[in-house]
Scaffold this active site. Structure first.
Site, PDB file in Angstrom:
ATOM      1  N   THR A   1      12.431 -49.962 -32.016  1.00  0.00           N
ATOM      2  CA  THR A   1      12.360 -51.330 -32.579  1.00  0.00           C
ATOM      3  C   THR A   1      11.776 -52.326 -31.601  1.00  0.00           C
ATOM      4  O   THR A   1      10.969 -53.190 -31.984  1.00  0.00           O
ATOM      5  CB  THR A   1      13.763 -51.784 -33.017  1.00  0.00           C
TER       6      THR A   1
ATOM      7  N   ASP B   1      18.518 -41.065 -34.360  1.00  0.00           N
ATOM      8  CA  ASP B   1      17.505 -40.943 -33.303  1.00  0.00           C
ATOM      9  C   ASP B   1      16.978 -39.517 -33.174  1.00  0.00           C
ATOM     10  O   ASP B   1      15.834 -39.301 -32.819  1.00  0.00           O
ATOM     11  CB  ASP B   1      18.108 -41.362 -31.948  1.00  0.00           C
TER      12      ASP B   1
ATOM     13  N   ASP C   1      16.117 -43.364 -39.432  1.00  0.00           N
ATOM     14  CA  ASP C   1      15.869 -44.479 -38.520  1.00  0.00           C
ATOM     15  C   ASP C   1      14.579 -45.123 -39.005  1.00  0.00           C
ATOM     16  O   ASP C   1      13.499 -44.604 -38.753  1.00  0.00           O
ATOM     17  CB  ASP C   1      15.744 -43.994 -37.065  1.00  0.00           C
TER      18      ASP C   1
ATOM     19  N   ILE D   1      12.871 -47.764 -38.190  1.00  0.00           N
ATOM     20  CA  ILE D   1      11.954 -48.025 -37.074  1.00  0.00           C
ATOM     21  C   ILE D   1      12.645 -47.530 -35.801  1.00  0.00           C
ATOM     22  O   ILE D   1      13.565 -48.184 -35.289  1.00  0.00           O
ATOM     23  CB  ILE D   1      11.604 -49.514 -36.906  1.00  0.00           C
ATOM     24  N   ASP D   2      12.228 -46.391 -35.323  1.00  0.00           N
ATOM     25  CA  ASP D   2      12.752 -45.896 -34.039  1.00  0.00           C
ATOM     26  C   ASP D   2      11.798 -46.416 -32.959  1.00  0.00           C
ATOM     27  O   ASP D   2      10.613 -46.106 -32.982  1.00  0.00           O
ATOM     28  CB  ASP D   2      12.789 -44.376 -34.053  1.00  0.00           C
TER      29      ASP D   2
ATOM     30  N   GLU E   1      20.306 -46.148 -39.791  1.00  0.00           N
ATOM     31  CA  GLU E   1      20.655 -46.965 -38.618  1.00  0.00           C
ATOM     32  C   GLU E   1      21.044 -48.379 -39.014  1.00  0.00           C
ATOM     33  O   GLU E   1      21.913 -48.993 -38.400  1.00  0.00           O
ATOM     34  CB  GLU E   1      19.489 -47.034 -37.632  1.00  0.00           C
TER      35      GLU E   1
HETATM   36  C1  LIP Z   1      15.681 -46.402 -29.355  1.00  0.00           C
HETATM   37  C2  LIP Z   1      15.699 -44.949 -28.955  1.00  0.00           C
HETATM   38  C3  LIP Z   1      15.278 -44.767 -27.500  1.00  0.00           C
HETATM   39  C4  LIP Z   1      16.224 -45.531 -26.613  1.00  0.00           C
HETATM   40  C5  LIP Z   1      16.095 -46.998 -26.975  1.00  0.00           C
HETATM   41  C6  LIP Z   1      16.500 -47.237 -28.436  1.00  0.00           C
HETATM   42  P1  LIP Z   1      16.013 -47.811 -31.597  1.00  0.00           P
HETATM   43  O1  LIP Z   1      16.158 -46.485 -30.679  1.00  0.00           O
HETATM   44  O2  LIP Z   1      14.821 -44.244 -29.787  1.00  0.00           O
HETATM   45  O3  LIP Z   1      15.286 -43.417 -27.120  1.00  0.00           O
HETATM   46  O4  LIP Z   1      15.897 -45.318 -25.272  1.00  0.00           O
HETATM   47  O5  LIP Z   1      16.928 -47.755 -26.148  1.00  0.00           O
HETATM   48  O6  LIP Z   1      17.849 -46.903 -28.604  1.00  0.00           O
HETATM   49  O7  LIP Z   1      17.182 -48.665 -31.197  1.00  0.00           O
HETATM   50  O8  LIP Z   1      14.719 -48.466 -31.288  1.00  0.00           O
HETATM   51  O9  LIP Z   1      16.114 -47.322 -33.006  1.00  0.00           O
END
Ligand code: LIP
Length: 274
Positions: free
Chosen positions: A97, A223, A92, A94-95, A74
């Protein structure tokens, strides 16, 4: 899938589990108080210094033992070496963030493993929730929670009006208005809706039976790469909507017997609002 691919998937899964552990330690133990943060696609689409540090750490650890693998990360890691292997890591770091930035526990390190162009294994580690979800193709799906190992199985037999459904929203305000319009109708149809903020964990929660389904518009491969195989190996169905593949705008993961009904509903709401 041949025995060679399955054996490689298991080996790479073990590596990913070890890397998720060291990345968890980095993100928890080295989390700075005055964390540097920048915005990406919009003022609320954050990237912290720790997103970048975690991705560097993951890529470096993989390259130490597998220098010819490819990456899709990412935070920008997308190189393919001169003589690429048949393995690509979809990361990813940190999914969730925004949750990490707020020290809200619902975030995860997501590492998907693609072999010959197909996701064969994945790890989703949620350090502050003391859980690591993982799976490899035809190997089942598991969660390690405080060192206790449990096999995952998605729910079944849930009608849409009794379904607990997860979703999420993008960072663009015009898209969020449309997602809000879909949500406005969904909350009157389903049992209830949860928006927790990390797609990879939402897939794992369907796998664990903590959600009956999860849908979102606008996810990226990082994601859903790991979460999708964890969910499918737990008996959930994963895909796009309206006969499209996952991630082609929409992603849907649900109890297998609920998928078609949700696909029809979300497709109709997409046609109405998007
Ligand atoms: C997140 C996604 C989540 C979405 C958030 C964001 P990130 O990814 O995992 O489902 O609703 O808006 O996109 O940006 O934290 O890696």
């Amino acid at each position: 899938m041949g025995e060679v691919t399955q054996s490689l998937a298991k080996t790479l899964l073990d590596l990913a589990l070890d890397i998720a552990k060291s990345t968890s330690e980095l993100l928890v133990d080295k989390r700075p108080v005055d964390m540097k943060v920048e915005s990406k696609s919009s003022p609320v689409d954050l990237v912290t210094e720790m997103d970048k540090a975690a991705e560097r750490h993951i890529v470096q650890r993989i390259k130490e033992v597998r220098p010819n693998d490819s990456f899709l990360g990412e935070e920008g890691t997308a190189q393919a070496p001169e003589n690429p292997s048949n393995v690509r890591w979809i990361i990813d770091p940190i999914d969730g963030t925004v949750n990490y930035f707020y020290n809200h526990p619902y975030w995860a390190i997501s590492i998907g493993i693609e072999i010959d162009g197909e996701i064969q294994a994945g790890v989703v580690a949620a350090p502050l929730l003391h859980e690591t979800f993982y799976a490899h193709k035809n190997g089942g799906s598991f969660v390690l929670h405080d060192q206790k190992l449990m096999q995952l199985k998605a729910n079944s037999g849930t009608k849409i009006e009794k379904a607990l459904i997860g979703t999420g929203f993008g960072y663009d305000v015009e898209i969020r208005k449309k997602q809000g319009a879909v949500l406005h109708e969904m909350v009157a149809i389903a049992r209830d809706v949860r928006r927790a903020g990390a797609a990879s964990l939402d897939f794992c929660y369907v796998a664990a039976g903590r959600l009956d389904a999860y849908y979102e518009f606008g996810l990226y491969p990082w994601d859903f790469a790991a979460g999708s195989i964890i969910a499918s190996e737990a008996g959930a169905r994963v895909g796009g909507i309206d006969q499209k593949p996952i991630g082609e705008k929409w992603s849907l993961c649900s109890n297998a017997d609920l998928f078609d009904e949700l696909d029809v509903l979300i497709t109709s709401l997409k046609n109405k609002y998007f």
